[in-house]
Design a protein around this motif. Structure first.
Motif, PDB file in Angstrom:
ATOM      1  N   UNK A 134      -0.898   9.771  38.357  1.00 47.20           N
ATOM      2  CA  UNK A 134      -2.187   9.089  38.409  1.00 47.20           C
ATOM      3  C   UNK A 134      -3.198   9.822  39.280  1.00 47.20           C
ATOM      4  N   UNK A 135      -2.717  10.557  40.292  1.00 44.99           N
ATOM      5  CA  UNK A 135      -3.631  11.289  41.176  1.00 44.99           C
ATOM      6  C   UNK A 135      -3.953  12.692  40.669  1.00 44.99           C
ATOM      7  N   UNK A 136      -3.457  13.042  39.474  1.00 47.07           N
ATOM      8  CA  UNK A 136      -3.746  14.343  38.894  1.00 47.07           C
ATOM      9  C   UNK A 136      -2.717  15.410  39.172  1.00 47.07           C
ATOM     10  N   UNK A 137      -1.713  15.107  39.957  1.00 52.67           N
ATOM     11  CA  UNK A 137      -0.661  16.077  40.236  1.00 52.67           C
ATOM     12  C   UNK A 137       0.158  16.319  38.970  1.00 52.67           C
ATOM     13  N   UNK A 138       0.278  17.595  38.587  1.00 49.13           N
ATOM     14  CA  UNK A 138       1.026  17.952  37.388  1.00 49.13           C
ATOM     15  C   UNK A 138       2.495  18.130  37.760  1.00 49.13           C
ATOM     16  N   UNK A 139       3.365  17.433  37.065  1.00 49.97           N
ATOM     17  CA  UNK A 139       4.799  17.519  37.299  1.00 49.97           C
ATOM     18  C   UNK A 139       5.453  18.393  36.232  1.00 49.97           C
ATOM     19  N   UNK A 162     -12.038   5.367  26.875  1.00 46.50           N
ATOM     20  CA  UNK A 162     -11.542   4.454  27.887  1.00 46.50           C
ATOM     21  C   UNK A 162     -10.374   5.032  28.660  1.00 46.50           C
ATOM     22  N   UNK A 163      -9.774   6.108  28.138  1.00 49.69           N
ATOM     23  CA  UNK A 163      -8.674   6.760  28.837  1.00 49.69           C
ATOM     24  C   UNK A 163      -9.199   7.436  30.103  1.00 49.69           C
ATOM     25  N   UNK A 164      -8.465   7.327  31.193  1.00 46.69           N
ATOM     26  CA  UNK A 164      -8.836   7.966  32.454  1.00 46.69           C
ATOM     27  C   UNK A 164      -8.086   9.292  32.575  1.00 46.69           C
ATOM     28  N   UNK A 165      -8.824  10.395  32.473  1.00 48.54           N
ATOM     29  CA  UNK A 165      -8.206  11.712  32.538  1.00 48.54           C
ATOM     30  C   UNK A 165      -7.772  12.029  33.961  1.00 48.54           C
TER      31      UNK A 165
END
Length: 359
Positions: free
Chosen positions: A280-285, A298-301
């Motif tokens: 959710x914070x943008x960290x790529x796993x 409506x999607x939150x990128x």
């Protein structure tokens, strides 16, 4: 939202049947929040990026996934055609087949070129294991990797998108045209078409100016061409596709973004994979799984800042995605601008660079 919200009129002559040459001479429409549209070319991309930015590219390789053959059932013989869709095990693929209604579980299918009515040369054989509700056929081949992949490569043809295949047959030129210059991992039945615009020279220019290039893998399935069949898009379900982001790549992406670099996905496939792997914070796993992510307004990128992508079909999930990314009204206006300005659409067409609306 309703499917009709994503419709627009596209003249037939805007559908590109061949790519331009050289690849980076394709046109590029720049779409940025609050700014007028800018008509450029792909070769101008270095002027639009800066040192520290990262291009995320899909290194999947298209396989010759369309196979012609014969269904065998007792003395009965029926000509069939399969477009392989998804590799689920060493010897198992799902496929879209015509005529699907002529197939039943347990049928044998022999793929290859016929010498006469009695036999086939270079036969590649499979058994129909399952028929899915969405029209997919599960085929269990007699061969398994790597022998199966070699046999498919020998007998199959390049699976051009239906809007091209309906207008002309595939030929030897498509073997190179419908493949990115950096394709490395066999498995797709459709090209990640935004990447078709890159040349080795353009990649070298970008690298020299400090734009990083990172590769991820998403094997594109034939489901990407299936129409949305519901009026309420919330009821649509995407076909799953397999993707991978290795730990080292994920770490480099996170480091670049923390340092102020912008993450620019080359193609909707790279973006869908990145968003599937991001917290959710943008960290790529790191990621190694299937994804069926469906992105609509409506999607939150989370992770992507920019998107380079071609121009998509009316009422398609990809037009929904770009409308979510750059803004619903903005993308309708951008497509109207592109159509009026003579841009070429779809897989062999021109490109666009979109900056995220909510950045």
């Amino acid at each position: 939202m309703q499917l009709a919200d994503f419709d627009f009129h596209l003249p037939e002559d805007r559908i590109a049947l061949r790519p331009v040459s050289p690849r980076d001479s394709a046109r590029l429409l720049l779409v940025a929040p609050g700014q007028p549209f800018d008509d450029l070319h792909v070769r101008d991309l270095p002027d639009l990026l800066r040192a520290g930015d990262v291009l995320v590219m899909n290194d999947t390789r298209v396989i010759p996934a369309r196979l012609k053959g014969v269904r065998l059932r007792g003395e009965s013989r029926v000509s069939v055609e399969a477009t392989l869709h998804r590799h689920t095990a060493g010897h198992v693929w799902t496929a879209f087949m015509r005529p699907g209604k002529k197939l039943a579980v347990g049928d044998r299918v022999v793929f290859g070129e016929p010498q006469d009515r009695a036999c086939l040369l270079g036969a590649l054989e499979a058994t129909v294991r399952e028929k899915g509700e969405g029209g997919e056929i599960t085929l269990a081949f007699d061969l398994s990797d790597p022998d199966l992949m070699a046999a498919i490569a020998e007998r199959g043809v390049m699976p051009l998108p239906p809007y091209i295949a309906a207008k002309r047959p595939e030929d030897a030129q498509d073997l190179s045209d419908y493949q990115t210059v950096y394709a490395a991992e066999d498995g797709s039945v459709a090209a990640p078409t935004a990447g078709l615009h890159f040349t080795p020279e353009l990649l070298a220019r970008l690298k020299a100016m400090g734009v990083r290039q990172e590769w991820v893998t998403l094997h594109v399935g034939a489901g990407t061409f299936l129409p949305v069949k519901v009026d309420d898009i919330a009821e649509h379900r995407m076909h799953a596709e397999w993707g991978e982001i290795d730990p080292a790549t994920a770490e480099r992406l996170n480091t670049a973004r923390a340092a102020g670099g912008r993450i620019v996905c080359v193609g909707t496939t790279s973006l869908r994979l990145l968003e599937s792997a991001a917290d959710a914070d943008g960290t790529v796993r790191p990621f190694m799984a299937e994804t069926s992510i469906f992105i609509t307004p409506g999607y939150r990128f989370r992770a992507a800042d920019g998107l380079m992508t071609n121009f998509h079909l009316p009422k398609s999930t990809l037009f929904m995605l770009v409308s979510a990314f750059a803004g619903f009204e903005t993308m309708h206006a951008a497509y109207a601008h592109a159509i009026a300005g003579g841009y070429r659409f779809y897989s062999y067409g021109d490109s666009s660079l979109l900056w995220r609306a909510d950045r």
